[in-house]
Design an enzyme around this catalytic site. Structure first.
Site, PDB file in Angstrom:
ATOM      1  CD  GLU A  90      20.443  16.462   3.372  1.00  0.00           C
ATOM      2  OE1 GLU A  90      19.402  15.494   3.229  1.00  0.00           O
ATOM      3  OE2 GLU A  90      21.363  16.644   4.007  1.00  0.00           O
ATOM      4  CD  GLU A 110      25.053  19.373   7.412  1.00  0.00           C
ATOM      5  OE1 GLU A 110      25.106  18.212   7.172  1.00  0.00           O
ATOM      6  OE2 GLU A 110      23.999  19.741   7.173  1.00  0.00           O
TER       7      GLU A 110
END
Length: 586
Positions: free
Chosen positions: A357, A460
């Site tokens: 991220e 995810e």
């Protein structure tokens, strides 16, 4: 003059896709570029001198090519709008005198709830490069539906999509951060609605095209002569597409969880157990026991593992002792961490989320400089050169309003890292934590990302919307599986007795919840059932099979001879041909 006007619709589609074949997704239908079968079409990364004609002849957009001047169009945000003509005779709109991002050209349309809208346009700016977005102004607010990096001197495709939550009027306009009054040029605008039935039908057609291959088996005897009437039985022993789910240490010493998991999935990611804060809670004291035990379980069952993660750029995920380090101490500690985890699991994991991220977070950049993440990617490549390295981010598919991680900005970040490391081999990791999924936008985003010609994984996947979670999860999984650029899917549903992160597939007795039933249904649907039959007069037998590993058994009715062989159906442009020889047939 539009490109397809010179070449003809079908010829242009084929010609353009041949040009970009090596660098982008190619998906052309059978009836020309405007038919339903071209729901995805060809995503072109080229910057063209003239834009092609609008997809679907513009759909519900009126005057999509500006051949009738500005009819049906009007200025948005007090800009000035005009129509110009290029040297080749092509007409296009221009928004001038811009002093704010939203000043552009607009058109009013009526959106219907329950339909999925595919949007496209070709855009340009008069100088430099600039992000250009398409926005829908509705009674409930502004909906961002797509973005691209527009350039001066040539036309770039902007793809988008939306699924309105209510019916009503809307106004389409274009937006670009104003850095000095740049003009926005727009042409070949299209907005095409599709029913859910049409959307699902396209998914099914795409799945058959990109996840299956035609297999021809020819059975011959010891002298090479065809054997007609031989019995053929084909069984799939392992799927070829990596489909899996995250696991946690709760799977250790839990036979029920282990049996449920290992009977379904071929790939996994450890939810937390490989992360820095799980393996080195205090400096210099490493503990990989949980991750080691989980890896032993996956090896026992032939389940591939994605390494998650080497480092995480979110400041909130950093341990106190890490936050307290000076810049040089942090650089040394991060390098030790990288060397430790990557060298330990080198050759045992198929991929690494290197700096998790790092478009939303900037902990390491703030401490170590703008190139910190790029350096970490380079170092991981040096330690484990055979693993896929992912840029793993959220909201690129899930939320078009998060302008930090639009597909266009994601590709910019990817290219910057690759340019620094001088290694154009990064993979695209899309976390896919959905609230209410917008499949129209999801498809447009995947098409845009596919321009990079990189491996794309949904890493995810979960759906937070409780009331329609199973239905929405099925839509997301089908959309991902049907896209040619998507090479793997992992759900984020590691089981915990007190509840999963956001989405559980089973209860605490490992009985499926509705989301788990969806997963089982799709696993069965995406697998070739037992295929049986007899060879034709020329000794041949034909089947269309999902990618994967197979066993084929050949026997004669007399029972005098038989043969059992293994073969693989992989993603390739060619039909698979097998020649099987049976000895002693005479």
């Amino acid at each position: 003059m539009k490109a397809s006007s010179r070449l003809g619709t079908s010829a242009f589609a084929q010609g353009l896709c041949h040009v970009v074949k090596d660098t982008c997704l190619v998906s052309i239908g059978y009836k020309g570029i405007f038919s339903f079968r071209n729901l995805r079409l060809c995503v072109c990364p080229l910057c063209l001198a003239d834009p092609p004609k609008p997809q679907y002849r513009g759909g519900i957009i009126r005057n999509p090519e500006f051949n009738n001047g500005t009819k049906r169009w009007k200025p948005f945000g007090r800009s000035r709008v005009a129509v110009r003509k290029s040297e080749s005779g092509n007409r296009f709109s221009v928004a001038t005198s811009r002093t704010s991002p939203q000043q552009s050209i607009s058109q009013k349309v009526f959106l219907q709830k329950g339909l999925l809208y595919a949007f496209s346009a070709w855009v340009q700016v008069d100088r430099g490069n600039a992000a250009v977005r398409v926005v829908f102004k509705t009674s409930s607010g502004f909906i961002h539906a797509g973005e691209t990096e527009a350039k001066s001197g040539c036309w770039t495709m902007l793809k988008g999509g939306l699924t309105p939550e209510s019916s009503g009027p809307a106004e389409i306009f274009f937006e670009s951060e104003n850095r000095g009054g740049e003009e926005i040029w727009v042409d070949s605008v299209s907005l095409q609605p599709f029913t859910e039935r049409q959307w699902r039908a396209h998914q099914a057609k795409a799945i058959d095209k990109v996840r299956k291959k035609s297999v021809v088996v020819r059975v011959v005897d010891g002298e090479g002569k065809a054997v007609p009437g031989a019995s053929v039985s084909i069984q799939q022993v392992r799927p070829g597409f990596p489909f899996g789910c995250a696991i946690a240490s709760t799977i250790l010493n839990n036979p029920a969880y282990q049996n449920w998991f290992s009977s379904r999935f071929t790939v996994t990611t450890f939810e937390n157990e490989m992360k820095w804060y799980a393996t080195e809670t205090s400096p210099g004291k490493e503990d990989y026991s949980a991750a080691d035990a989980m890896l032993a379980f996956t090896k026992q069952h032939g389940i591939a593992v994605r390494g998650h993660n080497v480092l995480w750029d979110d400041p909130q995920t950093q341990m106190g002792w890490v936050k307290s380090l000076s810049a040089q101490q942090l650089r040394d500690a991060a390098q030790r961490r990288l060397n430790s985890v990557v060298s330990r699991y080198k050759g045992q994991v198929i991929a690494w989320d290197v700096v998790n991220e790092n478009m939303h977070g900037s902990f390491f950049e703030d401490k170590l400089g703008a190139d910190a993440s790029s350096i970490f990617y380079q170092k991981v490549r040096e330690v484990d050169p055979n693993a896929l390295l992912f840029l793993n981010e959220y909201n690129t598919l899930e939320y078009p309003g998060d302008l930090t991680v639009t597909p266009a900005k994601y590709l910019e970040k990817l290219q910057r890292i690759e340019a620094y490391t001088n290694h154009p081999g990064l993979a695209i990791g899309l976390e896919s934590h959905f609230g209410k999924p917008d499949l129209a936008y999801m498809r447009a985003a995947l098409d845009t990302l596919a321009r990079a010609n990189r491996s794309i994984w949904l890493t995810e996947v979960d759906v937070h919307n409780g009331t329609e979670r199973a239905r929405d999860l099925e839509g997301v999984l089908r959309e991902g599986y049907s896209h040619p650029a998507v090479k793997g899917i992992v759900m984020w549903s590691a089981w915990h007795p007190n509840g999963c992160y956001r989405m559980c597939l089973t209860d605490n007795n490992f009985k499926n919840l509705p989301a788990g039933d969806v997963v089982d249904k799709l696993i069965a649907e995406w697998k070739s059932g037992d295929v049986v039959g007899k060879t034709a007069a020329d000794g041949s037998f034909r089947a269309r099979l999902f990618h994967g590993d197979y066993e084929i058994s050949i026997s004669q009715s007399s029972g005098k001879s038989s043969s059992v062989q293994s073969f693989k159906v992989a993603d390739s442009p060619h039909r698979i041909r097998l020649k099987i020889r049976i000895q002693g047939t005479h």
